[in-house]
Every structure is written in structure tokens, then in C-alpha cells.
Design a protein around this motif. Structure first.
Motif, PDB file in Angstrom:
ATOM      1  N   SER A  77       7.281  -4.290  -4.892  1.00 45.93           N
ATOM      2  CA  SER A  77       8.278  -5.162  -5.531  1.00 45.93           C
ATOM      3  C   SER A  77       9.379  -5.552  -4.551  1.00 45.93           C
ATOM      4  O   SER A  77      10.574  -5.450  -4.836  1.00 45.93           O
ATOM      5  N   LEU A  78       8.975  -6.007  -3.409  1.00 47.72           N
ATOM      6  CA  LEU A  78       9.925  -6.312  -2.346  1.00 47.72           C
ATOM      7  C   LEU A  78      10.802  -7.502  -2.695  1.00 47.72           C
ATOM      8  O   LEU A  78      10.363  -8.444  -3.383  1.00 47.72           O
ATOM      9  N   LYS A  79      12.033  -7.437  -2.222  1.00 52.85           N
ATOM     10  CA  LYS A  79      13.038  -8.457  -2.490  1.00 52.85           C
ATOM     11  C   LYS A  79      13.526  -9.039  -1.171  1.00 52.85           C
ATOM     12  O   LYS A  79      13.453  -8.372  -0.128  1.00 52.85           O
ATOM     13  N   PRO A  80      14.081 -10.233  -1.195  1.00 51.49           N
ATOM     14  CA  PRO A  80      14.616 -10.803   0.058  1.00 51.49           C
ATOM     15  C   PRO A  80      15.631  -9.891   0.737  1.00 51.49           C
ATOM     16  O   PRO A  80      15.691  -9.833   1.976  1.00 51.49           O
ATOM     17  N   GLU A  81      16.396  -9.147  -0.043  1.00 48.48           N
ATOM     18  CA  GLU A  81      17.392  -8.253   0.557  1.00 48.48           C
ATOM     19  C   GLU A  81      16.773  -7.031   1.218  1.00 48.48           C
ATOM     20  O   GLU A  81      17.486  -6.242   1.848  1.00 48.48           O
ATOM     21  N   ASP A  82      15.465  -6.869   1.099  1.00 48.21           N
ATOM     22  CA  ASP A  82      14.774  -5.805   1.825  1.00 48.21           C
ATOM     23  C   ASP A  82      14.423  -6.221   3.250  1.00 48.21           C
ATOM     24  O   ASP A  82      13.905  -5.408   4.025  1.00 48.21           O
ATOM     25  N   THR A  83      14.694  -7.462   3.588  1.00 46.38           N
ATOM     26  CA  THR A  83      14.436  -7.938   4.947  1.00 46.38           C
ATOM     27  C   THR A  83      15.262  -7.145   5.943  1.00 46.38           C
ATOM     28  O   THR A  83      16.488  -7.050   5.821  1.00 46.38           O
ATOM     29  N   ALA A  84      14.586  -6.550   6.917  1.00 46.97           N
ATOM     30  CA  ALA A  84      15.257  -5.670   7.882  1.00 46.97           C
ATOM     31  C   ALA A  84      14.246  -5.236   8.933  1.00 46.97           C
ATOM     32  O   ALA A  84      13.038  -5.473   8.796  1.00 46.97           O
ATOM     33  N   VAL A  85      14.758  -4.581   9.964  1.00 51.27           N
ATOM     34  CA  VAL A  85      13.899  -3.846  10.880  1.00 51.27           C
ATOM     35  C   VAL A  85      13.797  -2.423  10.355  1.00 51.27           C
ATOM     36  O   VAL A  85      14.806  -1.792  10.043  1.00 51.27           O
ATOM     37  N   TYR A  86      12.576  -1.950  10.244  1.00 49.40           N
ATOM     38  CA  TYR A  86      12.310  -0.626   9.705  1.00 49.40           C
ATOM     39  C   TYR A  86      11.900   0.313  10.842  1.00 49.40           C
ATOM     40  O   TYR A  86      11.077  -0.047  11.688  1.00 49.40           O
ATOM     41  N   TYR A  87      12.486   1.500  10.814  1.00 51.55           N
ATOM     42  CA  TYR A  87      12.245   2.494  11.856  1.00 51.55           C
ATOM     43  C   TYR A  87      11.779   3.810  11.222  1.00 51.55           C
ATOM     44  O   TYR A  87      12.196   4.140  10.112  1.00 51.55           O
ATOM     45  N   CYS A  88      11.001   4.576  11.970  1.00 53.58           N
ATOM     46  CA  CYS A  88      10.746   5.956  11.582  1.00 53.58           C
ATOM     47  C   CYS A  88      11.296   6.865  12.683  1.00 53.58           C
ATOM     48  O   CYS A  88      11.396   6.475  13.851  1.00 53.58           O
TER      49      CYS A  88
END
Length: 122
Positions: free
Chosen positions: A85-96
Motif C-alpha cells: 500500500s505504498l504512498k507517494p510520501e514513501d518515496t525515499a532512499v532506503y538503506y539497511c
């Protein structure tokens, strides 16, 4: 070379899903907790999920709770982050990032991935 490598990012439409992978190279993840972070442009880095070593205890940020599922496959030396259920505000660089054993305790990480872009847009 000791490193974490993220994969599985990309462009997805609102309401869609992605599964990110965090794979260790040169060391085993068995004894590490893995935390997922994200950083959107102009915003601070945010921890969004963590899975411990051993029992695989999980935790999630309130902002994304109910939309995330973190899991690990030690045989594949990989941790996964399912995002729904991704949203535009989830736009980001994701790191582990990897820290010894537990999600709790000092926020000192032994290894970081290079980050992967997730863009949610129609």
C-alpha cells in the motif's frame, strides 16, 4: 569485501508493493540485527523496521505500521522488507544496516548498505 547490498527498489504506483532485499557479502547475517532506514529529500533519516538475530523479533515505525513486513532467510544471508500500500510520501532512499544481535541498545552499526531508491508515483 564486507558489505550489505540492497536490491528490489524502483518505481511503483500508489497502492502498489515492493520487496526490498538486503544481502550480506563477506560475512554472515546470523548474529546481526538488521534495521531498515529511509531518507526522503530534505528530511532526516528514519528507522522504519528492525529484525533481531536469533528469534527474529520484529519492530516497525508507527508511520508505516501495518504496511511493512520484515523477514530474514539466514540460508540466503538476506533480510527482506515487504512494503505494501505504498504512498507517494514513501518515496525515499532506503538503506539497511547491521548491528550485533538485538534491535534495542546502542544505535551503532557495523555495516551499511549503499541505499536504493524507491519512488512511488503515478
Amino acid at each position: 569485501q564486507l558489505q550489505l547490498v540492497e536490491s528490489g527498489g524502483g518505481l511503483v504506483r500508489p497502492g502498489g508493493a515492493l520487496r526490498l532485499s538486503c544481502t550480506a557479502s563477506g560475512f554472515t547475517l546470523d548474529h546481526y540485527a538488521i534495521r531498515w532506514f529511509r531518507q526522503a529529500p530534505g528530511k532526516e533519516r528514519e528507522g522504519i523496521s528492525c529484525i533481531s538475530s536469533g528469534e527474529g523479533l520484529t519492530s516497525y515505525a508507527y508511520s508505516m505500521k501495518g504496511r511493512l513486513a520484515v523477514s530474514r532467510d539466514n540460508a540466503k544471508n538476506t533480510v527482506y522488507l515487504q512494503m505494501n500500500s505504498l504512498k507517494p510520501e514513501d518515496t525515499a532512499v532506503y538503506y539497511c544496516a547491521a548491528k550485533p544481535k538485538f534491535c534495542s541498545g546502542p544505535e551503532t552499526y557495523d555495516y551499511w548498505g549503499q541505499g536504493i531508491q524507491v519512488t512511488v508515483s503515478s
